[in-house]
Write an enzyme that holds these catalytic residues in place. Structure first.
Site, PDB file in Angstrom:
ATOM      1  CG  PHE A   1      -4.269   9.172  40.329  1.00 17.59           C
ATOM      2  CD1 PHE A   1      -3.967   8.830  39.026  1.00 17.59           C
ATOM      3  CD2 PHE A   1      -4.927   8.236  41.126  1.00 17.59           C
ATOM      4  CE1 PHE A   1      -4.312   7.581  38.513  1.00 17.59           C
ATOM      5  CE2 PHE A   1      -5.274   6.993  40.633  1.00 17.59           C
ATOM      6  CZ  PHE A   1      -4.968   6.654  39.322  1.00 17.59           C
TER       7      PHE A   1
ATOM      8  CB  CYS B   1     -12.638  16.124  37.400  1.00 21.88           C
ATOM      9  SG  CYS B   1     -11.647  15.000  36.408  1.00 21.88           S
TER      10      CYS B   1
ATOM     11  CB  CYS C   1     -18.291  30.639  23.511  1.00 20.21           C
ATOM     12  SG  CYS C   1     -16.871  30.049  24.455  1.00 20.21           S
TER      13      CYS C   1
ATOM     14  CD  GLN D   1      -7.958  20.076  41.609  1.00 25.61           C
ATOM     15  OE1 GLN D   1      -8.967  20.304  40.928  1.00 25.61           O
ATOM     16  NE2 GLN D   1      -7.552  18.846  41.867  1.00 25.61           N
TER      17      GLN D   1
ATOM     18  CG  ASP E   1      -7.635  14.398  42.342  1.00 25.62           C
ATOM     19  OD1 ASP E   1      -8.653  14.257  41.640  1.00 25.62           O
ATOM     20  OD2 ASP E   1      -6.996  15.465  42.405  1.00 25.62           O
TER      21      ASP E   1
HETATM   22  C1  LIG Z   1      -6.930  15.258  38.390  1.00 24.96           C
HETATM   23  S1  LIG Z   1      -5.188  15.331  38.438  1.00 24.96           S
HETATM   24  C2  LIG Z   1      -4.951  15.463  40.179  1.00 24.96           C
HETATM   25  C3  LIG Z   1      -3.614  15.935  40.594  1.00 24.96           C
HETATM   26  C4  LIG Z   1      -3.527  16.383  42.058  1.00 24.96           C
HETATM   27  N1  LIG Z   1      -4.133  15.441  42.958  1.00 24.96           N
HETATM   28  C5  LIG Z   1      -4.137  17.758  42.222  1.00 24.96           C
HETATM   29  O1  LIG Z   1      -5.201  17.859  42.849  1.00 24.96           O
HETATM   30  O2  LIG Z   1      -3.565  18.741  41.757  1.00 24.96           O
HETATM   31  C6  LIG Z   1      -4.773  13.687  38.036  1.00 24.96           C
HETATM   32  C7  LIG Z   1      -3.311  13.349  38.128  1.00 24.96           C
HETATM   33  O3  LIG Z   1      -3.147  11.977  37.736  1.00 24.96           O
HETATM   34  C8  LIG Z   1      -1.968  11.852  36.999  1.00 24.96           C
HETATM   35  N2  LIG Z   1      -2.114  10.634  36.189  1.00 24.96           N
HETATM   36  C9  LIG Z   1      -2.803  10.469  35.043  1.00 24.96           C
HETATM   37  N3  LIG Z   1      -2.756   9.196  34.629  1.00 24.96           N
HETATM   38  C10 LIG Z   1      -2.011   8.528  35.558  1.00 24.96           C
HETATM   39  C11 LIG Z   1      -1.612   7.177  35.691  1.00 24.96           C
HETATM   40  N4  LIG Z   1      -1.983   6.250  34.798  1.00 24.96           N
HETATM   41  N5  LIG Z   1      -0.855   6.814  36.764  1.00 24.96           N
HETATM   42  C12 LIG Z   1      -0.491   7.741  37.673  1.00 24.96           C
HETATM   43  N6  LIG Z   1      -0.840   9.049  37.604  1.00 24.96           N
HETATM   44  C13 LIG Z   1      -1.588   9.437  36.549  1.00 24.96           C
HETATM   45  C14 LIG Z   1      -1.868  13.134  36.206  1.00 24.96           C
HETATM   46  O4  LIG Z   1      -0.525  13.376  35.819  1.00 24.96           O
HETATM   47  C15 LIG Z   1      -2.396  14.147  37.207  1.00 24.96           C
HETATM   48  O5  LIG Z   1      -1.358  14.688  37.977  1.00 24.96           O
END
Ligand SMILES: C[S@@+](CC[C@H](N)C(=O)[O-])C[C@H]1O[C@@H](n2cnc3c(N)ncnc32)[C@H](O)[C@@H]1O
Length: 445
Positions: free
Chosen positions: A312, A402, A101, A285, A376
């Protein structure tokens, strides 16, 4: 029975290896020196290095050496043929599927070595950009059986449905009978889902299933059956009733929008006590434990700001707890996630903005009104936003990531703009994988 090599969207699986070997494999005996960022052991071999899966430092192994490990020709791939003499850090893998896996890469490591390796992934990435001296907090751990979100793959062949994760470096499916990483109530759906998909998928057809454990029950999104006739929709509704699934949606392909098929109970995820209703398939998360560790690190280091930007922001994992302490401006690219946060926010001091932060980051001028910024981004990192922050006067920045490589790149940008990286928190919420989360605290001296 031979494993299937189907062709279907959105995750075509075939029995072909990803890269055709340039030459026939040859065998060699090597000693593993370290474990690399992808979880493979690394050994010196004929003036280069060879990557050996499923090994630990000190292992003396016989391997079949294959082609170049990447396009730059940095090292060679290999298959492990035999462990001639085990290294000291080996452990018995807890899962029967380990090795085949692709969900886990490092169950064969003794726990202390595993934890040290995860911290080392963050330390190594920072060292490569000249920030290896940043003070490192101990690793936050997530126990087995805690992962609350998974994307499974399924495939129907004749009267059988394969259900699980892709095999290592392959598009073939590992048909799982157990998964010690996931919440047991999430994996308990595997067998009923096999039954459901047997009646929903065409022969040779496949789909992905995104399963998320939420307050109110499990939320499922089927991604990939190209069409769903009336009978199939009815089967999904009955499945929801029989298995106590809170919500089921269907999405024709990866770029589509999930269409609700059955919504039996309200679903929510609570951030600091505030329930938010995630749209189907929304980012969350991966574990409650991981989320708690990330939020604790952010709150402990954001200072006592009056105004914070959460960039984000997703559904508000950080924005909601921050908004109990300060006025928060949450910026996010995904409209449904932001709408869910807005709807839940109520009396919180929270404003939101939909914005593409890769193309259009907050400028230094826009950032001037914040005492602190939390960001983030997805795995690609936040290169443009970090550049704008580097030219800003924001006193405190907390970066969550991440991906240690893009985190380190963005950290370098902030450091070049005069920020000091004062603390780093490694967080392990993808147990036994090569992924690790990071929180970095940056301030202007
Ligand atoms: C790692 S997640 C973190 C979300 C939140 N901070 C959490 O901890 O649940 C990254 C976030 O970035 C957003 N995202 C991705 N590309 C983006 C962009 N170009 N501009 C703005 N947001 C974006 C995604 O939709 C997602 O919600």
């Amino acid at each position: 029975m031979k494993r299937p090599a189907p062709k279907h969207r959105p995750s075509p699986r075939s029995s072909e290896p990803r890269t055709a070997p340039r030459t026939a494999p040859r065998t060699a005996e090597v000693i593993i020196a370290e474990v690399g960022a992808r979880g493979d052991g690394i050994a010196a071999f004929e003036g280069t290095k060879v990557f050996v899966p499923l090994t630990v430092p000190g292992d003396r192994v016989r391997v079949a050496v294959k082609d170049a490990a990447n396009a730059k020709g940095e090292g060679l791939r290999s298959d492990l043929l035999e462990i001639l003499e085990p290294g000291p850090g080996r452990a018995a893998p807890p899962c029967a599927h380990f090795g085949a896996c692709g969900g886990c890469t490092v169950q064969h490591m003794e726990d202390a070595a595993y934890a040290a390796w995860k911290v080392g992934l963050v330390q190594g990435a920072l060292a490569r950009v000249g920030l290896g001296d940043a003070p490192m907090e101990p690793l936050s751990r997530t126990p087995p059986g805690a992962r609350r979100r998974a994307r499974f793959a399924a495939l129907k062949r004749g009267r059988r449905v394969w259900f699980g994760f892709n095999e290592r470096l392959s598009h073939r499916l590992a048909d799982l009978t157990e998964c010690p990483v996931l919440l047991s109530r999430l994996f308990a759906l595997a067998e009923p889902l096999r039954g459901l998909l047997l009646s929903v998928l065409p022969d040779g057809g496949g789909c992905d299933v995104i399963a998320t454990d939420l307050e109110g029950g499990i939320d499922l999104v089927l991604v990939g059956p190209r069409s769903l006739d009336r009978a199939a929709r009815e089967r999904l509704v009955v499945f929801g009733e029989d298995c106590g699934v809170a919500r089921i949606s269907w999405q024709a392909d990866d770029r589509g929008t999930p269409e609700p098929i059955a919504h039996r109970r309200p679903v929510a995820v609570s951030f600091d006590g505030l329930p938010v209703t995630p749209p189907p398939g929304a980012f969350l998360q991966a574990s409650a434990e991981g989320e708690a560790a990330l939020v604790a690190a952010v709150l402990a280091n954001v200072g006592e700001p009056k105004r914070v930007a959460d960039l984000f922001a997703g559904l508000g994992t950080f924005a909601v707890p921050l908004a109990r302490r300060a006025a928060v401006h949450a910026v996010e690219g995904d409209a449904p996630a932001l709408a869910a946060l807005n709807k839940a926010a109520g009396a919180l001091r929270l404003t939101t903005e939909r914005r593409d932060l890769f193309e259009n980051p907050l400028t230094a001028k826009e950032l001037a009104r914040f005492d602190a910024v939390v960001f983030d981004p997805p795995r690609a990192g936040a290169a443009a936003q970090a550049q704008a922050l580097a030219g800003s006067k924001v006193p405190r920045v907390v970066a969550v990531s991440c991906n240690p490589a893009t985190f380190a790149r963005d950290a370098r940008t902030l450091a070049d703009g005069g920020y000091m990286l004062s603390r780093v928190y490694p967080v392990d919420q993808f147990l036994w994988s090569a992924h690790v989360e990071v929180v970095g605290v940056f301030s202007r001296p």
